[in-house]
Design an enzyme around this catalytic site. Structure first.
Site, PDB file in Angstrom:
ATOM      1  N   ASP A  67     -34.150  19.662  13.625  1.00 26.22           N
ATOM      2  CA  ASP A  67     -34.334  20.905  14.351  1.00 26.22           C
ATOM      3  C   ASP A  67     -35.065  21.957  13.538  1.00 26.22           C
ATOM      4  OD1 ASP A  67     -32.126  21.116  12.648  1.00 26.22           O
ATOM      5  OD2 ASP A  67     -30.684  21.121  14.288  1.00 26.22           O
ATOM      6  N   ASN A 136     -18.323  23.780  17.078  1.00 28.80           N
ATOM      7  CA  ASN A 136     -18.144  23.563  18.515  1.00 28.80           C
ATOM      8  C   ASN A 136     -18.530  22.134  18.927  1.00 28.80           C
ATOM      9  OD1 ASN A 136     -20.894  23.608  18.293  1.00 28.80           O
ATOM     10  ND2 ASN A 136     -21.227  25.414  19.572  1.00 28.80           N
ATOM     11  N   HIS A 138     -21.435  20.615  18.128  1.00 31.42           N
ATOM     12  CA  HIS A 138     -22.866  20.336  18.302  1.00 31.42           C
ATOM     13  C   HIS A 138     -23.365  19.371  17.233  1.00 31.42           C
ATOM     14  CE1 HIS A 138     -24.018  24.110  15.738  1.00 31.42           C
ATOM     15  NE2 HIS A 138     -24.243  23.035  15.006  1.00 31.42           N
ATOM     16  N   GLU A 143     -26.006  21.734  21.936  1.00 36.96           N
ATOM     17  CA  GLU A 143     -24.802  22.553  22.071  1.00 36.96           C
ATOM     18  C   GLU A 143     -23.947  22.060  23.241  1.00 36.96           C
ATOM     19  OE1 GLU A 143     -24.070  24.742  19.897  1.00 36.96           O
ATOM     20  OE2 GLU A 143     -25.668  26.179  19.468  1.00 36.96           O
TER      21      GLU A 143
HETATM   22  C1  F6R Z   1     -28.766  21.167  11.006  1.00 38.70           C
HETATM   23  C2  F6R Z   1     -28.063  20.770  12.210  1.00 38.70           C
HETATM   24  C3  F6R Z   1     -26.715  21.293  12.559  1.00 38.70           C
HETATM   25  C4  F6R Z   1     -25.740  21.279  11.384  1.00 38.70           C
HETATM   26  C5  F6R Z   1     -24.383  21.845  11.799  1.00 38.70           C
HETATM   27  C6  F6R Z   1     -23.430  21.932  10.631  1.00 38.70           C
HETATM   28  O1  F6R Z   1     -30.038  20.572  10.939  1.00 38.70           O
HETATM   29  O2  F6R Z   1     -28.622  20.034  12.953  1.00 38.70           O
HETATM   30  O3  F6R Z   1     -26.183  20.516  13.605  1.00 38.70           O
HETATM   31  O4  F6R Z   1     -25.597  19.978  10.908  1.00 38.70           O
HETATM   32  O5  F6R Z   1     -24.560  23.127  12.345  1.00 38.70           O
HETATM   33  O6  F6R Z   1     -23.888  22.895   9.735  1.00 38.70           O
HETATM   34  P1  F6R Z   1     -23.237  23.070   8.286  1.00 38.70           P
HETATM   35  O7  F6R Z   1     -23.548  21.820   7.542  1.00 38.70           O
HETATM   36  O8  F6R Z   1     -23.935  24.257   7.701  1.00 38.70           O
HETATM   37  O9  F6R Z   1     -21.771  23.263   8.507  1.00 38.70           O
END
Ligand code: F6R
Length: 241
Positions: A67, A136, A138, A143
């Site tokens: 992303d 959540n 995702h 999401e």
């Molecule tokens: C990042 C991504 C997100 C993260 C998720 C967890 O490229 O795709 O799905 O993996 O938000 O983020 P952290 O690792 O910061 O807790």
């Protein structure tokens, strides 16, 4: 599904980097799916260390990041482009044109999504997809919603996600409202998925994702259906598994 819980971050990083290294040894032109966020940073550090010691090479490989924020210039310190260069790409021999990240700073994000999916398809799909999980549920920026999209698409970030990411910006107002994310299809089609989870604050969501109902309200729950899912957690995140 194989779930491994490690008592130290060092062990988790070594195990995850070891799996990536084994993938590259078996298939030097492997297609890696990469994530940003705090969770994989230690794994990238370990990969850089292994590369510097001559234990692995990314010369024949390619990568697709999950992303990118919409509207942030690539050279913004919080763009995922900057993140990947800082933590991984500038330290290893992955060719620059093979390290792909959606271009979020474009006036035509929908066209960019189509182009990105085509590139993934032309590369033969993802061999090993690295994932983190949001509080959540995702994955990527897919999401919780009434329906999920298979294709790469533009997503409106949930307030919870913007709040979680505000720690990297001066204030929540600076956190972009939209992102481009790879959809559920490219993730689920990956030959192997490595889901990394750290911290007590992720214990409930990882339990729900792996043991609860499969629902679009928890996108990570679809990973239960993947034939080759490996989950690596620290002891805090894995305490209910
Ligand atoms: C990042 C991504 C997100 C993260 C998720 C967890 O490229 O795709 O799905 O993996 O938000 O983020 P952290 O690792 O910061 O807790």
């Amino acid at each position: 599904m194989n779930v491994y819980t490690y008592s130290s971050n060092t062990q988790l990083n070594e195990a995850a980097a070891g799996l990536i290294a084994a993938t590259l040894q078996q298939k030097p032109n492997a297609v890696l799916g990469l994530a940003t966020g705090s969770t994989p940073i230690g794994v990238y550090e370990k990969l850089v260390e292994m590369y510097k010691e001559g234990k692995i090479s990314f010369k024949g490989a390619s990568s697709f990041n999950l992303d990118e924020y919409v509207g942030l210039p690539r050279d913004h310190s919080e763009s995922y482009y900057s993140f990947m260069h800082h933590h991984l790409f500038q330290h290893i021999d992955l060719p620059e044109d093979k390290a792909l990240i959606p271009q979020g700073n474009t006036n035509h994000p929908k066209e960019e999504c189509t182009r990105y999916d085509q590139l993934i398809q032309e590369a033969g799909g993802i061999d090993l997809q690295i994932l983190g999980i949001g509080h959540n549920g995702h994955i990527g920026f897919n999401e919780p919603a009434d329906s999920l999209s298979g294709a790469t698409h533009v997503v409106t970030l949930h307030e919870e996600t913007r709040k979680a990411n505000a720690r990297f910006f001066n204030s929540i107002d600076e956190v972009p409202t939209h992102a481009i994310t790879v959809g559920m299809a490219a993730i689920m089609k990956a030959k192997c998925i490595l889901l990394l989870v750290r911290g007590a604050d992720k214990a409930d969501i990882i339990h729900k994702a792996l043991n609860g109902p499969i629902t679009t309200q928890c996108p990570a729950s679809f990973l239960q259906l993947h034939p080759n899912l490996i989950v690596m957690t620290d002891s805090e995140a894995g305490r209910n598994l």
